[in-house]
Write an enzyme that holds these catalytic residues in place. Structure first.
Site, mmCIF file in Angstrom:
data_model
loop_
_atom_site.group_PDB
_atom_site.id
_atom_site.type_symbol
_atom_site.label_atom_id
_atom_site.label_comp_id
_atom_site.label_asym_id
_atom_site.label_seq_id
_atom_site.Cartn_x
_atom_site.Cartn_y
_atom_site.Cartn_z
ATOM 1 N N ASP A 60 -21.928 -14.116 -36.120
ATOM 2 C CA ASP A 60 -22.751 -15.055 -35.507
ATOM 3 C C ASP A 60 -23.191 -16.800 -36.147
ATOM 4 O OD1 ASP A 60 -25.840 -13.866 -34.132
ATOM 5 O OD2 ASP A 60 -25.403 -15.710 -35.062
ATOM 6 N N THR A 145 -25.208 -9.387 -18.213
ATOM 7 C CA THR A 145 -26.499 -9.482 -17.531
ATOM 8 C C THR A 145 -26.553 -9.830 -15.692
ATOM 9 O OG1 THR A 145 -29.169 -10.957 -17.192
ATOM 10 C CG2 THR A 145 -26.831 -11.878 -17.225
ATOM 11 N N ASP A 146 -27.912 -8.971 -15.821
ATOM 12 C CA ASP A 146 -28.507 -8.556 -14.590
ATOM 13 C C ASP A 146 -28.721 -9.807 -13.167
ATOM 14 O OD1 ASP A 146 -30.815 -9.257 -15.314
ATOM 15 O OD2 ASP A 146 -32.016 -7.310 -14.578
ATOM 16 N N GLU A 147 -28.662 -11.375 -14.120
ATOM 17 C CA GLU A 147 -29.835 -12.355 -13.545
ATOM 18 C C GLU A 147 -28.517 -13.030 -12.897
ATOM 19 O OE1 GLU A 147 -31.778 -14.926 -16.006
ATOM 20 O OE2 GLU A 147 -32.873 -13.407 -16.657
ATOM 21 N N TYR A 172 -28.654 -20.654 -17.007
ATOM 22 C CA TYR A 172 -28.151 -20.204 -17.955
ATOM 23 C C TYR A 172 -27.947 -18.538 -17.553
ATOM 24 C CZ TYR A 172 -29.230 -14.954 -19.734
ATOM 25 O OH TYR A 172 -28.527 -13.282 -20.399
ATOM 26 N N LYS A 176 -23.730 -16.823 -17.972
ATOM 27 C CA LYS A 176 -23.006 -16.181 -17.951
ATOM 28 C C LYS A 176 -21.881 -15.212 -16.271
ATOM 29 C CE LYS A 176 -24.567 -13.114 -20.774
ATOM 30 N NZ LYS A 176 -23.698 -12.856 -21.903
ATOM 31 N N LYS A 211 -39.090 -14.699 -26.462
ATOM 32 C CA LYS A 211 -39.308 -14.395 -24.723
ATOM 33 C C LYS A 211 -40.856 -13.246 -24.966
ATOM 34 C CE LYS A 211 -34.808 -14.635 -24.441
ATOM 35 N NZ LYS A 211 -34.471 -14.794 -25.404
HETATM 36 P P1 NAD Z 1 -30.608 -13.695 -29.095
HETATM 37 O O1 NAD Z 1 -30.767 -14.477 -28.557
HETATM 38 O O2 NAD Z 1 -31.520 -12.543 -29.120
HETATM 39 O O3 NAD Z 1 -29.543 -12.883 -29.844
HETATM 40 C C1 NAD Z 1 -28.282 -14.488 -29.111
HETATM 41 C C2 NAD Z 1 -27.056 -14.231 -30.531
HETATM 42 O O4 NAD Z 1 -25.889 -15.042 -30.335
HETATM 43 C C3 NAD Z 1 -27.855 -15.470 -31.576
HETATM 44 O O5 NAD Z 1 -28.102 -14.639 -33.069
HETATM 45 C C4 NAD Z 1 -27.175 -16.305 -31.733
HETATM 46 O O6 NAD Z 1 -26.916 -16.893 -33.263
HETATM 47 C C5 NAD Z 1 -26.030 -15.935 -31.528
HETATM 48 N N1 NAD Z 1 -24.772 -17.272 -30.773
HETATM 49 C C6 NAD Z 1 -25.433 -18.128 -29.800
HETATM 50 N N2 NAD Z 1 -24.315 -18.785 -29.862
HETATM 51 C C7 NAD Z 1 -23.258 -18.053 -30.089
HETATM 52 C C8 NAD Z 1 -22.306 -19.229 -30.907
HETATM 53 N N3 NAD Z 1 -21.575 -19.576 -30.218
HETATM 54 N N4 NAD Z 1 -21.004 -18.479 -31.900
HETATM 55 C C9 NAD Z 1 -21.665 -17.556 -32.140
HETATM 56 N N5 NAD Z 1 -23.255 -16.915 -32.052
HETATM 57 C C10 NAD Z 1 -23.498 -17.615 -31.767
HETATM 58 O O7 NAD Z 1 -29.669 -12.114 -27.828
HETATM 59 P P2 NAD Z 1 -30.450 -11.220 -26.569
HETATM 60 O O8 NAD Z 1 -31.423 -11.468 -26.198
HETATM 61 O O9 NAD Z 1 -29.329 -10.281 -28.497
HETATM 62 O O10 NAD Z 1 -28.864 -11.215 -25.664
HETATM 63 C C11 NAD Z 1 -27.293 -11.043 -26.382
HETATM 64 C C12 NAD Z 1 -26.516 -10.389 -25.526
HETATM 65 O O11 NAD Z 1 -26.888 -9.995 -24.314
HETATM 66 C C13 NAD Z 1 -25.878 -12.181 -24.201
HETATM 67 O O12 NAD Z 1 -25.356 -12.158 -24.013
HETATM 68 C C14 NAD Z 1 -27.347 -12.117 -22.527
HETATM 69 O O13 NAD Z 1 -26.771 -12.609 -22.294
HETATM 70 C C15 NAD Z 1 -26.986 -10.623 -22.805
HETATM 71 N N6 NAD Z 1 -28.560 -9.635 -22.115
HETATM 72 C C16 NAD Z 1 -29.707 -10.414 -22.562
HETATM 73 C C17 NAD Z 1 -30.639 -9.061 -21.946
HETATM 74 C C18 NAD Z 1 -32.167 -9.072 -22.996
HETATM 75 O O14 NAD Z 1 -33.045 -8.753 -22.099
HETATM 76 N N7 NAD Z 1 -32.559 -9.892 -23.739
HETATM 77 C C19 NAD Z 1 -30.096 -8.652 -21.413
HETATM 78 C C20 NAD Z 1 -29.281 -8.172 -20.822
HETATM 79 C C21 NAD Z 1 -28.164 -8.624 -21.069
HETATM 80 O O1 DAU Z 2 -33.034 -9.337 -16.919
HETATM 81 C C1 DAU Z 2 -32.080 -10.052 -18.086
HETATM 82 C C2 DAU Z 2 -32.477 -11.504 -18.797
HETATM 83 O O2 DAU Z 2 -33.801 -10.890 -19.631
HETATM 84 C C3 DAU Z 2 -31.537 -11.311 -19.944
HETATM 85 O O3 DAU Z 2 -30.180 -11.266 -19.233
HETATM 86 C C4 DAU Z 2 -32.488 -12.902 -20.880
HETATM 87 O O4 DAU Z 2 -31.165 -13.420 -21.253
HETATM 88 C C5 DAU Z 2 -33.799 -12.873 -21.024
HETATM 89 O O5 DAU Z 2 -33.672 -14.245 -21.566
HETATM 90 C C6 DAU Z 2 -33.822 -11.922 -20.275
HETATM 91 O O6 DAU Z 2 -34.544 -13.134 -19.386
HETATM 92 P P1 DAU Z 2 -35.984 -13.544 -18.344
HETATM 93 O O7 DAU Z 2 -36.141 -14.697 -18.425
HETATM 94 O O8 DAU Z 2 -36.610 -12.281 -17.171
HETATM 95 O O9 DAU Z 2 -37.125 -12.994 -19.650
HETATM 96 P P2 DAU Z 2 -38.367 -13.848 -20.481
HETATM 97 O O10 DAU Z 2 -38.533 -13.081 -21.509
HETATM 98 O O11 DAU Z 2 -37.744 -15.220 -21.166
HETATM 99 O O12 DAU Z 2 -39.558 -13.605 -18.866
HETATM 100 C C7 DAU Z 2 -39.589 -12.472 -18.468
HETATM 101 C C8 DAU Z 2 -40.846 -12.463 -17.357
HETATM 102 O O13 DAU Z 2 -41.868 -12.822 -17.831
HETATM 103 C C9 DAU Z 2 -40.445 -14.124 -16.346
HETATM 104 O O14 DAU Z 2 -40.471 -13.371 -14.801
HETATM 105 C C10 DAU Z 2 -40.824 -14.515 -16.508
HETATM 106 C C11 DAU Z 2 -42.106 -14.368 -17.240
HETATM 107 N N1 DAU Z 2 -42.793 -15.497 -18.746
HETATM 108 C C12 DAU Z 2 -42.037 -15.266 -19.692
HETATM 109 C C13 DAU Z 2 -43.212 -16.065 -20.837
HETATM 110 C C14 DAU Z 2 -41.629 -16.118 -22.153
HETATM 111 C C15 DAU Z 2 -44.273 -15.442 -18.261
HETATM 112 O O15 DAU Z 2 -45.155 -14.504 -17.297
HETATM 113 N N2 DAU Z 2 -45.053 -16.157 -19.863
HETATM 114 C C16 DAU Z 2 -44.892 -16.300 -21.113
HETATM 115 O O16 DAU Z 2 -44.938 -16.621 -21.673
#
Ligand code: NAD
Ligand code: DAU
Length: 361
Positions: A60, A145-147, A172, A176, A211
């Site tokens: 990381d 991711t679904d995005e 983003y 991906k 988030k």
């Molecule tokens: P996060 O931002 O909490 O964590 C990402 C981690 O990756 C961090 O610890 C960061 O330091 C590390 N990182 C970033 N760039 C790096 C690099 N160049 N080299 C090494 N480490 C690096 O993210 P998360 O929410 O845990 O997401 C993890 C994975 O899951 C991502 O690939 C994201 O696209 C995917 N994902 C997230 C969600 C969600 O809802 N959070 C949903 C679907 C998929």
């Molecule tokens: O769908 C999977 C993705 O979900 C992951 O791939 C991404 O890494 C993760 O960040 C997340 O993306 P979103 O943009 O959907 O998540 P976020 O938590 O930023 O926002 C969720 C929803 O809430 C979105 O519709 C925006 C809204 N939002 C977000 C914030 C931060 C608000 O209404 N208020 C807020 O303060």
């Protein structure tokens, strides 16, 4: 936790005797990239508890989103470094039997402010990893991711499947999607032993407070008003992080090489407005104790996941499935975690809110 900055020479050997696969009696070496982030941390913790046959190394970079203290006290090797560093990644992949690739820049709002880091970590980083995977023919599971599929209209009742076309909307999701295409091309052209998964929005402990869900919980805990973008009509197919990670473990065990799997817990009917109201209610406030703020540019409207393939082929079932909101239990547990772990997030709060304020919120 053993901490190695940058490169490391093979530091195997810790707890060797409790890490034998009961069938093959071999030690499985797992490299988890991004293991100090939200989902990666939960994955490492779950794997240590449920799968003693793995010895885990975390790579990381510790960006603002990573936190090495998440792994304090755990029996893992920690390497601080960049997944785009080909020399380092080559060494680590060579020493691994399986790689789970979570590392990425992940916040949509941040990608709108400064996309460069997203291209570096998500595209160049995945390329670097793939080249090592190809060289050593190492098993890879890539976390997409679904995005990458873009969004659905609010009135559209369809769900994303494994064959949905790519149509990313934000920097983003575009990076991906770019990484996904690399993984798919390396599978097709070089026969690398890889699988992919597309999951929807996760929630749970250790999620960065930028988030949506943890931002609102910590807003309430610091006497700030919760912030809803636009009308809040948008829909995210929320899933508890442990349900995501149980699916990843199943795919690693039994997934078909070359295939992708959709992961979702059937919560594609809950609007952001309902989620924020539920958080307010669970934290003892009126359900409308939030404010509307300016909307995200290009805001994706609806995500919805059809996880039939994962459920029928691999027998996966989510654990957090309340009939009413689908997430009341998981959300209540998450609120408890943030309430009990103020020291983990409190030092970040002022900066996170200053970043949002700088965008006009
Ligand atoms: P996060 O931002 O909490 O964590 C990402 C981690 O990756 C961090 O610890 C960061 O330091 C590390 N990182 C970033 N760039 C790096 C690099 N160049 N080299 C090494 N480490 C690096 O993210 P998360 O929410 O845990 O997401 C993890 C994975 O899951 C991502 O690939 C994201 O696209 C995917 N994902 C997230 C969600 C969600 O809802 N959070 C949903 C679907 C998929
Ligand atoms: O769908 C999977 C993705 O979900 C992951 O791939 C991404 O890494 C993760 O960040 C997340 O993306 P979103 O943009 O959907 O998540 P976020 O938590 O930023 O926002 C969720 C929803 O809430 C979105 O519709 C925006 C809204 N939002 C977000 C914030 C931060 C608000 O209404 N208020 C807020 O303060």
């Amino acid at each position: 936790m053993e901490f190695y900055k940058y490169a490391t020479s093979s530091p195997w050997g810790v707890s060797f005797f409790c890490r034998l696969d009961p069938v093959s009696l071999t030690l499985m070496k797992m490299l988890v990239t991004g293991g100090a982030g939200f989902i990666g941390t939960n994955f490492v913790r779950r794997t240590l508890t449920t799968r003693p046959e793995y010895e885990i190394t975390v790579l990381d970079k510790l960006t603002y989103a990573g936190n090495s203290s998440n792994l304090t006290g755990l029996d893992v090797h920690f390497v601080q470094g960049d997944v785009a560093d080909r020399e380092l990644v080559d060494k680590l992949v060579k020493a691994s039997d399986v790689v789970v690739h979570f590392a990425a820049e992940t916040h949509v709002d941040a990608s709108l402010r400064d996309p460069a880091a997203f291209v570096h970590s998500n595209v160049v980083g995945t390329f670097a990893l793939l080249e090592a995977i190809r060289k050593y023919d190492t098993r890879l599971h890539y976390i997409s991711t679904d995005e990458v599929f873009g969004d659905l209209e609010l009135t559209d009742s369809r769900r994303f499947t494994e064959t949905s076309p790519y149509n990313p909307s934000s920097p983003y999701s575009a990076t991906k999607a770019g990484a996904d295409h690399l993984v798919r091309a390396w599978i097709r052209s070089f026969n690398i032993p890889a699988t992919l998964s597309h999951c929807s929005n996760n929630y749970g402990p250790y999620q960065h407070i930028e988030k949506f869900i943890p931002r609102q919980i910590t807003n309430i805990l610091t006497h700030r008003t919760p912030k809803l973008y636009g009308t809040g009509a948008q829909i995210r197919d929320w899933i508890h992080v442990d349900d995501h990670n149980s699916a990843v473990q199943l795919i690693l065990d039994n997934g078909t090489i070359g295939e992708s799997y959709i992961i979702g817990a059937d919560n594609d009917h809950i609007t952001n407005k309902q989620v924020i109201s539920l958080i307010c209610e669970l934290m003892g406030l009126s359900p409308d104790a939030y404010e509307h703020v300016s909307d995200r540019p290009g805001h994706d409207q609806r995500y919805a996941m059809d996880s039939t393939k994962l459920r029928t082929e691999l027998g996966w079932q989510p654990h957090f499935t309340d009939t009413n909101t689908g997430m009341r239990t998981g959300l209540a547990e998450t609120i408890t975690w943030y309430t009990e772990n103020r020291a983990w997030w409190e030092p970040l709060k002022a900066q996170v809110e200053a970043n949002y304020a700088a965008t006009g919120q």
